[in-house]
Motif scaffolding. Structure first.
Motif, PDB file in Angstrom:
ATOM      1  N   UNK A  42       0.903  -1.364   0.053  1.00  0.00           N
ATOM      2  CA  UNK A  42      -0.076   0.034   0.057  1.00  0.00           C
ATOM      3  C   UNK A  42       0.810   1.364  -0.040  1.00  0.00           C
ATOM      4  N   UNK A  43       0.377   2.149  -1.083  1.00  0.00           N
ATOM      5  CA  UNK A  43       1.324   3.301  -1.158  1.00  0.00           C
ATOM      6  C   UNK A  43       0.823   4.554  -0.169  1.00  0.00           C
ATOM      7  N   UNK A  44      -0.276   4.447   0.411  1.00  0.00           N
ATOM      8  CA  UNK A  44      -0.766   5.867   0.916  1.00  0.00           C
ATOM      9  C   UNK A  44      -1.941   5.513   1.969  1.00  0.00           C
ATOM     10  N   UNK A  45      -1.745   5.006   3.004  1.00  0.00           N
ATOM     11  CA  UNK A  45      -2.667   4.828   4.320  1.00  0.00           C
ATOM     12  C   UNK A  45      -2.457   6.080   5.333  1.00  0.00           C
ATOM     13  N   UNK A  46      -3.560   6.365   5.793  1.00  0.00           N
ATOM     14  CA  UNK A  46      -3.693   7.625   6.432  1.00  0.00           C
ATOM     15  C   UNK A  46      -2.696   7.778   7.962  1.00  0.00           C
ATOM     16  N   UNK A  97      -6.206  -7.224   3.713  1.00  0.00           N
ATOM     17  CA  UNK A  97      -6.055  -6.074   4.162  1.00  0.00           C
ATOM     18  C   UNK A  97      -6.939  -4.804   3.705  1.00  0.00           C
ATOM     19  N   UNK A  98      -6.955  -5.025   2.622  1.00  0.00           N
ATOM     20  CA  UNK A  98      -7.531  -3.975   1.541  1.00  0.00           C
ATOM     21  C   UNK A  98      -9.076  -3.932   1.614  1.00  0.00           C
ATOM     22  N   UNK A  99      -9.680  -4.926   2.107  1.00  0.00           N
ATOM     23  CA  UNK A  99     -10.920  -5.003   2.357  1.00  0.00           C
ATOM     24  C   UNK A  99     -11.367  -4.441   3.639  1.00  0.00           C
ATOM     25  N   UNK A 100     -10.591  -4.536   4.492  1.00  0.00           N
ATOM     26  CA  UNK A 100     -10.747  -3.852   5.751  1.00  0.00           C
ATOM     27  C   UNK A 100     -10.355  -2.263   5.813  1.00  0.00           C
ATOM     28  N   UNK A 101      -9.811  -1.783   4.972  1.00  0.00           N
ATOM     29  CA  UNK A 101      -9.262  -0.433   4.786  1.00  0.00           C
ATOM     30  C   UNK A 101      -9.760   0.224   3.236  1.00  0.00           C
ATOM     31  N   UNK A 102     -10.914  -0.401   2.829  1.00  0.00           N
ATOM     32  CA  UNK A 102     -11.357   0.222   1.551  1.00  0.00           C
ATOM     33  C   UNK A 102     -11.784   1.535   1.773  1.00  0.00           C
ATOM     34  N   UNK A 103     -12.017   2.017   2.800  1.00  0.00           N
ATOM     35  CA  UNK A 103     -12.416   3.401   2.877  1.00  0.00           C
ATOM     36  C   UNK A 103     -11.115   4.330   2.854  1.00  0.00           C
ATOM     37  N   UNK A 104     -10.151   3.916   3.212  1.00  0.00           N
ATOM     38  CA  UNK A 104      -8.945   4.551   3.221  1.00  0.00           C
ATOM     39  C   UNK A 104      -8.107   4.527   1.741  1.00  0.00           C
ATOM     40  N   UNK A 105      -8.276   3.763   0.969  1.00  0.00           N
ATOM     41  CA  UNK A 105      -7.564   3.507  -0.068  1.00  0.00           C
ATOM     42  C   UNK A 105      -7.827   4.661  -1.189  1.00  0.00           C
ATOM     43  N   UNK A 106      -6.505   4.958  -1.521  1.00  0.00           N
ATOM     44  CA  UNK A 106      -6.287   5.886  -2.666  1.00  0.00           C
ATOM     45  C   UNK A 106      -6.699   5.110  -4.032  1.00  0.00           C
TER      46      UNK A 106
END
Length: 180
Positions: A42-46, A97-106
């Protein structure tokens, strides 16, 4: 700085890391080579979600055994070259991981995952094509051991290590390298 973006990369075995980092040091423009070789998930998590991200990673990696992925050959990037990987276990982990962080993904992190380690970038296209051909001519696929995940804070060029999350049974490493 607390809100600077987070980057998630793969922690790999020491020998594989050294091999890839040696390629990067040999071919990446020195003035632009601010960080060692890495495989980004992941390139950009908050950045302000560091505690939540770290908790998710700790729980996930504690259950995840180490696994292998295969370096399959050089990939031409237009103005650079990467080493491409066949990595179904890594792709599955990233998908979870992406499924749990979907709202954050660029948008970049929502794109399809094509695992690679960039060893050259931002050079003239003919220079990149020559390296791609040279590496491709003698490339022998090799296995890399996935040992865990590394979390970084992006500082406008250099990165700062903020978390190391070894897979179940793996030995922690020193940032960007393999086992210590």
């Amino acid at each position: 700085m607390r809100d600077a973006p987070l980057i998630l990369t793969l922690m790999m075995d020491e020998a594989s890391f050294r091999r890839l980092d040696d390629l990067r040091r040999a071919h990446f423009p020195p003035a632009r080579n601010l960080i060692p070789a890495h495989l980004t998930l992941f390139h950009h998590l908050p950045g302000d979600a560091l505690d939540s991200v770290a908790a998710t990673l700790a729980g996930t990696t504690a259950r995840q055994p180490a696994f292998s992925l295969r370096a399959t050959g050089p990939r031409f990037l237009g103005r650079g070259v990467a080493i491409a990987f066949e990595a179904p276990d890594l792709a599955d982990l990233r998908k979870r991981l992406a499924a749990g962080w979907s709202a954050w993904l660029t948008p970049q992190d929502r794109q399809g995952f094509r695992p690679h380690v960039t060893i050259q970038n931002k050079v003239p296209s003919d220079e990149a094509r020559a390296l791609h051909e040279r590496l491709g001519a003698g490339f022998q696929p090799f296995d890399v051991r996935a040992e865990g995940l590394l979390l970084w804070r992006y500082l406008g060029g250099p990165w700062e290590a903020v978390g190391e999350f070894p897979f179940r049974g793996a030995v922690p490493c020193n940032a960007f390298g393999g086992a210590s």
